[in-house]
Enzyme design. Structure first.
Site, PDB file in Angstrom:
ATOM      1  N   CYS A 100     -32.735  36.208 -28.972  1.00  0.00           N
ATOM      2  CA  CYS A 100     -33.549  36.341 -30.171  1.00  0.00           C
ATOM      3  C   CYS A 100     -32.776  35.618 -31.273  1.00  0.00           C
ATOM      4  O   CYS A 100     -31.992  34.722 -30.991  1.00  0.00           O
ATOM      5  CB  CYS A 100     -33.816  37.803 -30.513  1.00  0.00           C
ATOM      6  SG  CYS A 100     -32.327  38.764 -30.839  1.00  0.00           S
ATOM      7  N   HIS A 122      -3.483  45.975 -25.561  1.00  0.00           N
ATOM      8  CA  HIS A 122      -3.956  44.591 -25.520  1.00  0.00           C
ATOM      9  C   HIS A 122      -2.883  43.707 -26.151  1.00  0.00           C
ATOM     10  O   HIS A 122      -2.526  43.885 -27.312  1.00  0.00           O
ATOM     11  CB  HIS A 122      -5.265  44.468 -26.298  1.00  0.00           C
ATOM     12  CG  HIS A 122      -5.944  43.139 -26.146  1.00  0.00           C
ATOM     13  ND1 HIS A 122      -5.541  42.011 -26.821  1.00  0.00           N
ATOM     14  CD2 HIS A 122      -6.996  42.756 -25.388  1.00  0.00           C
ATOM     15  CE1 HIS A 122      -6.306  41.002 -26.497  1.00  0.00           C
ATOM     16  NE2 HIS A 122      -7.212  41.428 -25.630  1.00  0.00           N
TER      17      HIS A 122
END
Length: 614
Positions: free
Chosen positions: A26, A536
């Protein structure tokens, strides 16, 4: 701008080409239909530089990117080898009918909105220039330009036929042939027609919405049936004509009236609500709650409703006004935060997302600000709700599906009162949300940080605290200062960053390794108490493809606090131009009362860096 590397990373993280059934887009997001969503690495996708957020619901697996998705989608199709809209699969998994219908409707309506919004904006411009007297509404110039708007809505069935044919993998040219036939003078609105002696009802197909959708769906099944019974050698010659001569009369006899009844039924529902509760209630509720719908990826459900209103009534009494008011309320809420914040980094975030919302794209504000701070939802409920209430009580209607820059279209045919009331409603929404956001404040402002920094006294019988050791020695970095939106917004959970002064990463808790990224730059550990910790290493270091990283454990291993679990050559990572900051977050933060980061300027692997309040 080249997006090939981004597309390759995204394809890999959603499970590879073989896991992708189809991909559409979209205005701001890629919508994937996956064979198995469980293998998609959502957390890692959220870490990609161009990704704002990920929404996974019954309709689709949606990756929120922003307006650049229009450039990314063609590159994605090229890599996947898709020439059309979808990629078939033999997964054998049966999709629920309602889920499939919502997905197809949502995906097919996206492309149609482009010419419709253009026509709506053109209507606003023409209303404005005629109002100022620059061009007369009776002049040829005006009529020529206005013919674009008229054509978009008159030939709406053709646009729908193209889009739905692509989604359903029906021959587009046959679909357009049916649409044009329905709109021909011999059929469109004609009286006294019959087919083989069967009287046909008088039906107007121009500007219509549902009849052509039902027709294309039926055409798909007719084509499949003919493929099974017609010899291969004859299919090329006879299938197209048989599809047309079967689909057309069924549409005239059944789908035309059925589509009309569906449209009239929707109008009756809203008329009933208006007469019973007041249409203002729907306008107010949608203007107040639209950000929630965007958050769960259900913002497109209103498209067939307001499209039907334009097709049958010639105007939309609810959603066009409510949508504009809600969008400007989102802008107002972020502007309120902009003036409230004293932090320059926050101001930059609020300023850019406010501008994006002002231009009609609210996803960056919703996912970048609303999801993080939550209070803006309340601000929009207040501002948007008040604006929607005013518009509803004043019976404001939209004459074209437009955004903020198409407000002049609310004039319609000299309906200046409608325009003025809409303008006031927009101002109410913007100012109301802005003031509410300013008063509600920013949860992570300086006062809150000072409160978190104060010593926390706990009753051992009432509250339990779980301590998380620092995984590496180094300088403490506030999570909000980490140069990665997915982490700095706390979307992945609360935590902190550490500028590493050593290469070895240690287990911060006793627990089990539940995830280990193939490139060894990220690891997930779950404690016996259920605390889920993500470590991380570095920003965008997934691009190093494992270079400079070494692991001492594997998924499923048990680890004890202080164990060496990973090793990263921090100097090498820096040398490649990457930030090696070690980020530690509690990914299930929402399951606990709070997660409090240490405020020590430096940490060692023997010191506590996080406190989880259970």
């Amino acid at each position: 701008m080249e997006y090939k590397e981004f597309c390759l990373q995204l394809i890999e993280l959603v499970g590879g080409k073989e896991n992708i059934q189809s991909v559409t887009n979209c205005m701001t997001r890629l919508r994937f239909k996956l064979n198995d969503r469980s293998i998609a690495k959502t957390d890692e996708i959220k870490e990609l530089a161009d990704v704002i957020d990920v929404v996974s619901n019954d309709v689709a697996y949606q990756v929120i990117i922003g307006t650049q998705v229009q450039d990314i989608r063609p590159e994605m199709n090229k890599i996947l080898g898709l020439s059309g809209e979808s990629k078939q699969t033999d997964s054998g998994e049966k999709e629920k009918f309602i889920t499939m219908a919502l997905r197809i409707l949502s995906e097919a309506m996206g492309p149609i909105l482009i010419p419709i919004m253009a026509a709506g904006l053109l209507a606003g411009i023409l209303s404005l220039v005629s109002l100022t007297g620059l061009v007369s509404a009776e002049s040829s110039t005006y009529l020529i330009l206005d013919s674009i708007r008229q054509a978009v809505f008159f030939f709406l069935p053709v646009l729908i036929a193209i889009s739905f044919a692509r989604r359903l993998e029906v021959n587009e040219y046959l679909a357009v042939t049916i649409a044009l036939t329905l709109m021909s003078d011999a059929i469109n609105g004609a009286k006294g027609l019959d087919f083989l002696g069967l009287k046909l009802p008088e039906t107007t197909y121009s500007n219509s919405f549902f009849p052509i959708i039902l027709s294309i769906i039926f055409m798909k099944y007719v084509g499949k049936a003919l493929e099974k019974i017609m010899p291969n050698a004859l299919q090329y010659f006879f299938n197209p004509v048989l599809i047309l001569i079967i689909t057309l009369p069924v549409t005239l006899i059944l789908f035309g009236p059925m589509g009309t009844y569906i449209g009239d039924g929707l109008n009756f529902v809203f008329e009933f609500i208006g007469n019973t509760f007041g249409s203002w209630s729907v306008v107010m509720l949608y203007a107040a709650l639209q950000p929630f719908l965007i958050t769960i990826g259900a913002g497109n459900f209103i498209i067939p409703i307001f499209m039907n209103s334009y097709a049958t009534l010639g105007y939309d009494p609810v959603f066009t006004a409510a949508w504009i008011i809600s969008v400007i309320a989102v802008c107002g809420a972020v502007v309120g935060y902009f003036f409230r914040s004293k932090d320059q980094k926050q101001k930059q975030l609020f300023g850019t997302t406010a501008f994006s919302a002002f231009m009609g794209v609210t996803e960056p504000a919703v996912y970048g600000v609303f999801v993080k701070y939550r209070r803006p939802y309340i601000a929009v409920m207040i501002g948007g709700g008040l604006g929607g209430l005013f518009a509803g009580l004043m019976k404001v209607v939209g004459y074209a599906p437009v955004g903020l820059f198409g407000l002049a279209s609310f004039i319609g045919k000299d309906n200046y009162s409608n325009f003025y009331m809409m303008l006031i409603a927009v101002i109410i929404g913007f100012v109301g949300a802005g003031i509410a956001a300013f008063i509600l404040g920013i949860p992570d402002d300086e006062k809150v940080m000072e409160k978190q920094a104060a010593p926390v006294e706990m009753d051992a019988e009432a509250v339990t605290k779980l301590l998380i050791k620092a995984p590496v020695k180094g300088k403490n970095v506030a999570l909000s200062n980490v140069n990665d939106k997915a982490f700095s917004s706390s979307a992945l959970g609360k935590g902190l960053g550490i500028e590493p002064e050593e290469d070895t990463i240690h287990a911060p808790v006793n627990g089990e390794v539940v995830s280990l990224f193939p490139t060894n730059h990220a690891i997930g550990i779950k404690t016996d108490y259920g605390v889920e910790i993500l470590i991380h290493i570095g920003i965008n270091t997934v691009e190093l493809d494992g270079k400079y990283f070494e692991t001492f454990v594997k998924q499923g291993d048990k680890v004890s606090v202080g164990d060496a679990i990973l090793k990263a050559d921090m100097a090498g990572i820096r040398g490649e131009g990457y930030d090696p900051v070690v980020i530690t977050v509690i990914t299930n933060t929402a399951d606990y009362l709070d997660v409090l980061p240490s405020h020590d300027t430096s940490l060692s692997s023997e010191e506590d860096c996080l406190t989880v309040v259970v």
